[in-house]
Motif scaffolding. Structure first.
Motif, PDB file in Angstrom:
ATOM      1  N   ARG A 167       2.419  -0.848   0.166  1.00 16.57           N
ATOM      2  CA  ARG A 167       0.692  -0.796   0.210  1.00 16.57           C
ATOM      3  C   ARG A 167       0.862   0.050   1.443  1.00 16.57           C
ATOM      4  NH1 ARG A 167      -0.990  -4.583   5.889  1.00 16.57           N
ATOM      5  NH2 ARG A 167       1.100  -3.698   6.661  1.00 16.57           N
ATOM      6  N   VAL A 168      -0.403   1.325   1.777  1.00 16.50           N
ATOM      7  CA  VAL A 168      -1.178   1.806   2.151  1.00 16.50           C
ATOM      8  C   VAL A 168      -0.673   1.788   3.368  1.00 16.50           C
ATOM      9  CG1 VAL A 168      -2.705   3.348   2.647  1.00 16.50           C
ATOM     10  CG2 VAL A 168      -2.433   2.507   0.773  1.00 16.50           C
ATOM     11  N   ALA A 169      -1.238   0.863   4.502  1.00 13.60           N
ATOM     12  CA  ALA A 169      -1.061   0.258   5.593  1.00 13.60           C
ATOM     13  C   ALA A 169       0.534   0.738   6.524  1.00 13.60           C
ATOM     14  CB  ALA A 169      -1.604  -0.410   6.198  1.00 13.60           C
ATOM     15  N   ASP A 170       1.633   0.692   5.321  1.00 17.25           N
ATOM     16  CA  ASP A 170       3.067   0.843   5.448  1.00 17.25           C
ATOM     17  C   ASP A 170       2.983   2.694   6.036  1.00 17.25           C
ATOM     18  OD1 ASP A 170       3.112  -1.661   5.827  1.00 17.25           O
ATOM     19  OD2 ASP A 170       4.236  -2.174   4.008  1.00 17.25           O
ATOM     20  N   VAL A 171       2.529   3.232   4.958  1.00 15.91           N
ATOM     21  CA  VAL A 171       2.965   4.636   5.062  1.00 15.91           C
ATOM     22  C   VAL A 171       1.831   4.766   5.648  1.00 15.91           C
ATOM     23  CG1 VAL A 171       2.733   6.411   4.000  1.00 15.91           C
ATOM     24  CG2 VAL A 171       3.275   4.752   3.052  1.00 15.91           C
TER      25      VAL A 171
ATOM     26  N   ARG B  83     -11.428  -1.978  12.215  1.00 24.10           N
ATOM     27  CA  ARG B  83     -12.056  -1.159  10.901  1.00 24.10           C
ATOM     28  C   ARG B  83     -11.512  -0.351   9.881  1.00 24.10           C
ATOM     29  NH1 ARG B  83     -16.336  -1.145  13.678  1.00 24.10           N
ATOM     30  NH2 ARG B  83     -17.126   1.421  14.185  1.00 24.10           N
ATOM     31  N   ALA B  84     -11.008   0.766  10.218  1.00 20.55           N
ATOM     32  CA  ALA B  84     -10.411   1.892   9.756  1.00 20.55           C
ATOM     33  C   ALA B  84      -8.703   0.715   9.092  1.00 20.55           C
ATOM     34  CB  ALA B  84      -9.516   2.968  10.267  1.00 20.55           C
ATOM     35  N   PHE B  85      -8.029  -0.103  10.198  1.00 16.90           N
ATOM     36  CA  PHE B  85      -6.945  -0.558   9.155  1.00 16.90           C
ATOM     37  C   PHE B  85      -7.291  -1.670   7.638  1.00 16.90           C
ATOM     38  CE2 PHE B  85      -4.101  -4.603   9.734  1.00 16.90           C
ATOM     39  CZ  PHE B  85      -2.861  -3.972   8.833  1.00 16.90           C
ATOM     40  N   ASN B  86      -8.135  -2.060   8.519  1.00 21.32           N
ATOM     41  CA  ASN B  86      -8.756  -3.280   7.425  1.00 21.32           C
ATOM     42  C   ASN B  86      -8.932  -2.390   5.965  1.00 21.32           C
ATOM     43  OD1 ASN B  86      -8.391  -5.297   9.549  1.00 21.32           O
ATOM     44  ND2 ASN B  86     -10.711  -5.111   9.652  1.00 21.32           N
ATOM     45  N   ALA B  87      -9.385  -1.052   5.991  1.00 22.52           N
ATOM     46  CA  ALA B  87      -9.834  -0.755   5.112  1.00 22.52           C
ATOM     47  C   ALA B  87      -8.694  -0.094   4.110  1.00 22.52           C
ATOM     48  CB  ALA B  87     -11.030   0.332   5.154  1.00 22.52           C
ATOM     49  N   ILE B  88      -7.495  -0.344   4.845  1.00 18.90           N
ATOM     50  CA  ILE B  88      -6.344   0.240   4.363  1.00 18.90           C
ATOM     51  C   ILE B  88      -5.502  -0.689   4.008  1.00 18.90           C
ATOM     52  CG2 ILE B  88      -5.946   2.657   4.216  1.00 18.90           C
ATOM     53  CD1 ILE B  88      -4.151   2.427   6.469  1.00 18.90           C
TER      54      ILE B  88
ATOM     55  N   LEU C 241      -8.908   6.305  -0.339  1.00 17.88           N
ATOM     56  CA  LEU C 241      -7.405   7.702  -0.373  1.00 17.88           C
ATOM     57  C   LEU C 241      -7.357   8.433  -0.457  1.00 17.88           C
ATOM     58  CD1 LEU C 241      -5.285   4.917  -2.740  1.00 17.88           C
ATOM     59  CD2 LEU C 241      -5.727   4.232  -0.799  1.00 17.88           C
ATOM     60  N   ASN C 242      -7.959   9.258  -1.439  1.00 11.93           N
ATOM     61  CA  ASN C 242      -8.019  10.867  -0.984  1.00 11.93           C
ATOM     62  C   ASN C 242      -8.297  11.004   0.601  1.00 11.93           C
ATOM     63  OD1 ASN C 242      -7.757  10.860  -3.728  1.00 11.93           O
ATOM     64  ND2 ASN C 242      -9.616  11.508  -4.391  1.00 11.93           N
ATOM     65  N   GLY C 243      -9.398  10.645   1.394  1.00  8.87           N
ATOM     66  CA  GLY C 243      -9.979  10.964   2.474  1.00  8.87           C
ATOM     67  C   GLY C 243      -8.244  10.757   3.659  1.00  8.87           C
ATOM     68  N   ALA C 244      -8.212   9.309   3.487  1.00  8.05           N
ATOM     69  CA  ALA C 244      -7.080   8.491   4.257  1.00  8.05           C
ATOM     70  C   ALA C 244      -5.478   9.660   3.973  1.00  8.05           C
ATOM     71  CB  ALA C 244      -6.661   7.416   4.044  1.00  8.05           C
ATOM     72  N   CYS C 245      -5.608  10.189   2.959  1.00  5.57           N
ATOM     73  CA  CYS C 245      -4.658  11.073   2.699  1.00  5.57           C
ATOM     74  C   CYS C 245      -4.771  12.136   3.621  1.00  5.57           C
ATOM     75  CB  CYS C 245      -3.456  11.094   1.582  1.00  5.57           C
ATOM     76  SG  CYS C 245      -3.062   9.423   1.091  1.00  5.57           S
TER      77      CYS C 245
END
Length: 177
Positions: free
Chosen positions: A64-68, A82-87, A127-131
């Motif tokens: 899960r993205v939110a675990d990373v 909002r940021a958390f819900n997105a991932i 995902l690109n922007g978040a990473c």
């Protein structure tokens, strides 16, 4: 008296029905087991990725993205949510971790034909922007029938190895010392 007998019979009937369906207050869980964790393409790539990395890292799948990554500290409650819900409902295909402490070194996304859809492109952009924001290397690999072990090993190494800072352009002139 007949009404009292009828009420008692109805209560008994309801109790029997409730017990037959799993007991009073039983909750039905509408789930079924998935047969495989990975698709055929993901499983094939996983085997090559593990070989390419060898003992230098550990590979986890479907993390899960939110675990990373997490929203930055200091955001207001609404912006953080909002940021958390997105991932929170998304996952990375593969997460490459250091073998000694399992610190995250790299995430790998296997891009198949479905990544051409507008929904997938929005997910990929997120995902690109978040990473990038989190300073987490993201390696995108195009799904294929076969992979070059040496080429994949080099791509992973290049993605993990920090790149030296390139000085800002000086109008084509050499920087002065």
């Amino acid at each position: 008296m007949d009404i009292l007998l009828l009420v008692i019979l109805m209560v008994i009937a309801v109790a029997i029905l409730a017990f037959a369906k799993g007991g009073v207050g039983a909750i039905a869980y509408p789930y079924q087991r998935s047969k495989y964790l990975l698709s055929n393409a993901e499983r094939s790539f996983y085997g090559v990725l593990v070989q390419a990395i060898g003992d230098s890292a550990v590979v986890f799948t479907k993390v899960r993205v939110a675990d990373v990554i997490a929203p930055q500290k200091g955001l207001g409650r609404s912006a953080w949510q909002r940021a958390f819900n997105a991932i929170s409902a998304k996952h990375f295909d593969f997460v490459v971790c250091a073998p000694d402490d399992l610190s995250v070194r790299l995430v790998v996304e296997l891009d198949d034909a479905s990544h051409g859809s507008s929904k997938a492109q929005k997910r990929d952009a997120l995902l690109n922007g978040a990473c990038q924001s989190a300073g987490l290397p993201l390696l995108r690999i195009r799904a294929a029938r076969s992979y070059s072990l040496a080429e994949l090993r080099q791509q992973v190494t290049d993605a993990i190895t920090p790149r030296p800072e390139v000085p800002a352009s000086n109008n084509g002139q050499s920087p002065s010392l």
